[in-house]
Design an enzyme around this catalytic site. Structure first.
Site, PDB file in Angstrom:
ATOM      1  CG  LEU A  15     -39.510  97.728  21.094  1.00 43.01           C
ATOM      2  CD1 LEU A  15     -40.230  96.909  20.023  1.00 43.01           C
ATOM      3  CD2 LEU A  15     -39.368  99.185  20.644  1.00 43.01           C
ATOM      4  CB  SER A  16     -36.374  95.011  21.555  1.00 46.26           C
ATOM      5  OG  SER A  16     -35.180  94.409  21.143  1.00 46.26           O
ATOM      6  CD1 TRP A  17     -31.867  94.239  27.155  1.00 42.83           C
ATOM      7  CD2 TRP A  17     -33.232  95.749  28.093  1.00 42.83           C
ATOM      8  NE1 TRP A  17     -31.446  94.437  28.445  1.00 42.83           N
ATOM      9  CE2 TRP A  17     -32.252  95.357  29.040  1.00 42.83           C
ATOM     10  CE3 TRP A  17     -34.200  96.687  28.459  1.00 42.83           C
ATOM     11  CZ2 TRP A  17     -32.221  95.885  30.334  1.00 42.83           C
ATOM     12  CZ3 TRP A  17     -34.169  97.205  29.752  1.00 42.83           C
ATOM     13  CH2 TRP A  17     -33.194  96.814  30.672  1.00 42.83           C
ATOM     14  CB  THR A  70     -39.407  90.786  23.166  1.00 41.71           C
ATOM     15  OG1 THR A  70     -38.446  90.599  24.188  1.00 41.71           O
ATOM     16  CG2 THR A  70     -40.727  90.146  23.550  1.00 41.71           C
TER      17      THR A  70
END
Length: 268
Positions: free
Chosen positions: A92-94, A118
């Protein structure tokens, strides 16, 4: 539990040990594995593994910055210490960026890959200026009041309509925040990283999930990744912001399961 990988001490939580195909969960910048709770409740048929990245929560903070490549190798060592040679990965994301690096450097471990909210690093289409300025500081982890004020501008979607979720996140984040140095090191790692040169070489079948109202990572980045990764599928959640995994955890889990449970992944 605690897993020691060289000088790093990682806090790891394992649920449903031994059940089904293991699923490794990698969270966003500054966030602990504990925040995966809403998603994990939909995966009672699988072992799920979540961890606090170096400098986050109960994991140790490194003395010097670690690159995404270095963190990916730490995660691989952690996975093997837990007794796994093959698993699925949800980033998720980073954490989605780290999941890409992990899949590139350790393709033998990654069976299926899910990249949620992401991007592929530099060059990417940046988020809204207000959201990006908020991300530069870990203040939202230290001040619940600040998080409540900035959450709608930072996360988008329907987050403003769910004050209970904001309050829950504020409590968890303030209880186990990243260290200032740990957060800075995570920022440094992502700013110096890109998957653009090698996206085309990723071997794992990949599901790219994105919300079309994400102030942090515009949906165009998901489209770029899906176009570049050879064996990939793009699914866009209408009206969803950056935190769709929490606001729409049942839908996120359903889409993830439908992808990871395909028989062809077992033959890959």
């Amino acid at each position: 539990m605690t897993v020691d990988v060289g000088p790093q001490r990682l806090h790891v939580t394992v649920e449903n040990p031994g059940a089904g195909r293991p699923l490794l969960l990698i969270n966003g910048i500054g966030a602990t594995g504990e925040l995966f709770g809403p998603l994990r409740q939909h995966f009672t048929d699988r072992e799920t593994i979540a961890f606090d990245a170096p400098g986050v929560g109960e994991s140790s903070t490194p003395w010097f910055p670690i690159t995404m490549r270095g963190i990916a190798d730490i995660v691989a060592a952690m996975v093997r210490k837990l007794g796994h040679d093959h698993l699925d990965v949800f980033g998720l994301s980073w954490g989605g960026a780290l999941a890409q690096e992990f899949a590139r450097r350790h393709p033998d471990i990654v069976r299926g890959l899910v990249l949620a909210a992401t991007m592929p690093g530099f060059p990417s289409v940046p988020g809204r200026p207000v959201a990006m300025s908020i991300l530069l500081s870990p203040l939202r982890y230290y001040s619940p009041d600040y998080l409540r004020r900035v959450a709608p501008a930072l996360y988008g979607g329907a987050i403003a309509e769910d004050p209970d979720l904001i309050a829950e996140h504020a409590k968890i984040r303030a209880t186990r925040p990243p260290t200032p140095r740990g957060y800075l090191y995570q920022l440094m790692a992502i700013q110096a990283w890109s998957s653009q040169p090698w996206l085309h070489s990723l071997q794992a079948p990949t599901l790219v999930l994105a919300g079309d109202d994400d102030p942090i990572i515009p949906v165009i980045n998901a489209k770029v990744m899906a176009a570049r990764i050879p064996d990939s599928r793009l699914e866009i959640l209408d009206g969803a912001g950056h935190l769709f995994m929490f606001l729409r955890s049942d839908e996120t889990a359903r889409r993830t399961k439908a992808f990871l449970d395909q028989p062809r992944l077992d033959a890959a």
